[in-house]
Design an enzyme around this catalytic site. Structure first.
Site, PDB file in Angstrom:
ATOM      1  N   HIS A  82      -9.215  -3.853  -6.897  1.00  0.00           N
ATOM      2  CA  HIS A  82      -7.776  -4.057  -6.789  1.00  0.00           C
ATOM      3  C   HIS A  82      -7.525  -5.288  -5.944  1.00  0.00           C
ATOM      4  O   HIS A  82      -8.174  -5.488  -4.922  1.00  0.00           O
ATOM      5  CB  HIS A  82      -7.113  -2.841  -6.126  1.00  0.00           C
ATOM      6  N   ASP A 161       5.214   7.495  -6.323  1.00  0.00           N
ATOM      7  CA  ASP A 161       5.134   6.137  -5.778  1.00  0.00           C
ATOM      8  C   ASP A 161       6.145   5.229  -6.472  1.00  0.00           C
ATOM      9  O   ASP A 161       6.793   4.416  -5.827  1.00  0.00           O
ATOM     10  CB  ASP A 161       3.716   5.577  -5.934  1.00  0.00           C
ATOM     11  N   ARG A 168      12.193   1.856  -1.560  1.00  0.00           N
ATOM     12  CA  ARG A 168      11.785   0.950  -0.467  1.00  0.00           C
ATOM     13  C   ARG A 168      12.304  -0.460  -0.727  1.00  0.00           C
ATOM     14  O   ARG A 168      12.753  -1.155   0.185  1.00  0.00           O
ATOM     15  CB  ARG A 168      10.256   0.924  -0.339  1.00  0.00           C
ATOM     16  N   SER A 183       0.734   3.595  -0.980  1.00  0.00           N
ATOM     17  CA  SER A 183       1.237   3.293  -2.326  1.00  0.00           C
ATOM     18  C   SER A 183       0.094   2.769  -3.218  1.00  0.00           C
ATOM     19  O   SER A 183      -0.147   3.274  -4.327  1.00  0.00           O
ATOM     20  CB  SER A 183       2.357   2.254  -2.199  1.00  0.00           C
ATOM     21  N   LYS A 187      -2.362   5.128  -6.463  1.00  0.00           N
ATOM     22  CA  LYS A 187      -2.638   4.740  -7.859  1.00  0.00           C
ATOM     23  C   LYS A 187      -4.130   4.559  -8.094  1.00  0.00           C
ATOM     24  O   LYS A 187      -4.656   4.925  -9.138  1.00  0.00           O
ATOM     25  CB  LYS A 187      -1.854   3.460  -8.183  1.00  0.00           C
TER      26      LYS A 187
END
Ligand code: URA
Length: 431
Positions: A82, A161, A168, A183, A187
């Site tokens: 990621h 999320d 947010r 968050s 995922k």
């Protein structure tokens, strides 16, 4: 349990239990806690923060709010990576086939781009015919057959999320490290991999502007992943300038292909191989880090990684013939950005370069926007390069929109001075 009590508890700086966080997330997802109360909770968290345990409970609760992908029918270690979002970051397009060519199982669900950073899925869609939507069944089948699949997020992954992030976004509470970490990790944990490398970008083109913030985020995400039973590594990489030279969907596929053929730019190869080496070791297919890097370089240079890329594209319906003429990925209309003085490139504001690509149509400002696949920027000069007045700093691949604005943004983004500057690309590794 009452939401008002939980808001007050966080407001006053106390730690919430796993049960309380679960209650909060479950009921918010079901619509039983209204946005105004959740907003108050988020703002309390903004000021009081969360400790590592609370952030982990939040990540787990958000993971459990929707579908989780079970990859256990794929033998061996499944890996994922990621990036917190970088300009010109096409690492996934290279890393996936590269690792799969060495026997690693790369099962990746990726996102679309929003704002100044592009998304892997948009980039892959610039390949004619490439299907980003696969059922979970076919996703698993493909990884079992060829070792790799890269698809859009399927099913309803971490809906809590999604809802919380949207809130947010409009309550000025995005910028809180435990909320960002939980968050992202909710995922990642839902998508089923056993080993994950996080590439946390730092610099003016990144979410985290300072190294101190980036380290905090990286350490927290590693800790959350580990508590959830994953093999975790985070690397901090500089986003003081875009990664590689090309920015834009088709342009990034073009550069990824060049890299898979052993002709990639040094910075892009460096980050890809570094991440790859961690994952090769986590997969149990190599023990020594330097040896892992050597094997990855070899696979880039001997055509193995490129062959695996072609297998991936074919398996997902993409037109491999179109890739043989990869110039077709680029708009035939180009405009040059010309250097106005002599010196060295001392800084390239990646954020502004990302915005310039967006103005040309390569990115989206709102989720619903379409992107153009063949527009973008080929940045010829990078930090440390000597330049002369009249040199071409960048070639823009354009359609009709945003050309003048993009040119101005690029000229403004590139600082030229008299001192040659070299910045380290990989700043830290957190295991
Ligand atoms: N990316 C995410 O997925 N979540 C955040 O909170 C910030 C960046």
């Amino acid at each position: 349990m009452h939401i008002v009590d939980l808001i007050a508890k966080k407001r006053d700086g106390f730690e919430l239990t796993q049960k309380e966080i679960k209650y909060l997330i479950e009921n918010y997802t079901k619509g039983l806690i209204p946005d105004y109360q959740m907003s108050a909770f988020l703002m309390a968290t903004y000021f009081q923060k969360m400790n590592d345990e609370e952030a982990t409970y939040l990540a787990l609760a958000m993971r459990d709010s929707g579908d989780t992908i079970d990859l256990s029918s794929i033998p061996g270690v499944k890996v994922d990576k990621h990036s917190t979002g970088g300009v010109g970051d096409k690492v996934t397009l290279i890393l996936g086939p590269l690792l799969a060519s060495l026997g690693v199982k790369f099962a990746k669900m990726s996102g679309r781009g929003l704002g100044h950073t592009g998304g892997t899925i948009d980039k892959l869609e610039s390949i004619p015919g490439y299907q980003v939507e696969l059922s979970v069944e076919n996703f698993i089948k493909q990884v079992n057959q060829i070792g790799i699949a890269i698809v859009g997020q399927s099913g309803d992954v971490a809906p809590a999320d999604k809802k919380l992030y949207a809130l947010r976004d409009v309550t000025a509470t995005v910028d809180v490290i435990p909320l960002i970490a939980s968050s992202i990790m909710s995922k990642k944990l839902a998508s089923g991999a056993d080993a994950i490398v996080l590439d946390v970008k730092v610099g003016h083109g990144a979410f985290m502007k300072t190294e101190e913030e980036a380290v905090k985020l990286a350490e927290l995400m590693v800790s959350i992943g580990r508590l959830a039973g994953k093999k975790m590594t985070a690397i901090l990489t500089g986003m003081d300038e875009p990664l590689g030279h090309k920015i834009g969907n088709g342009l990034e596929v073009y550069e990824a292909i060049e890299t898979l053929l052993g002709r990639g730019p040094e910075d892009l190869v460096h980050v890809t191989v570094e991440i790859g080496a961690h994952l090769l070791i986590d997969s149990g297919l190599e023990k020594d880090f330097e040896q892992a890097k050597k094997r990855l370089h070899e696979a880039l240079n001997n055509g193995k990684a490129y062959q695996k890329f072609l297998e991936l594209v074919t398996a997902q319906g993409g037109d491999v013939k179109a890739l043989e003429k990869k110039e077709t990925l680029l708009s035939p209309h180009t405009v040059e950005v010309i250097c106005e003085q002599d010196g060295y490139v001392t800084d390239i504001n990646a954020l502004d370069i990302g915005k310039a690509a967006m103005r040309l149509g390569a990115g989206r400002e709102k989720k619903e926007d379409d992107v153009l696949f063949d527009v973008g920027i080929d940045l010829h000069k990078k930090i440390g390069h000597a330049v002369k007045k009249g040199d071409v700093l960048a070639t823009l691949y354009v359609q009709k929109q945003g050309i003048d604005e993009a040119k101005q943004l690029i000229l403004h983004a590139i600082s030229i001075g008299s001192v040659k500057k070299d910045l380290p690309l990989i700043r830290k590794t957190i295991k």
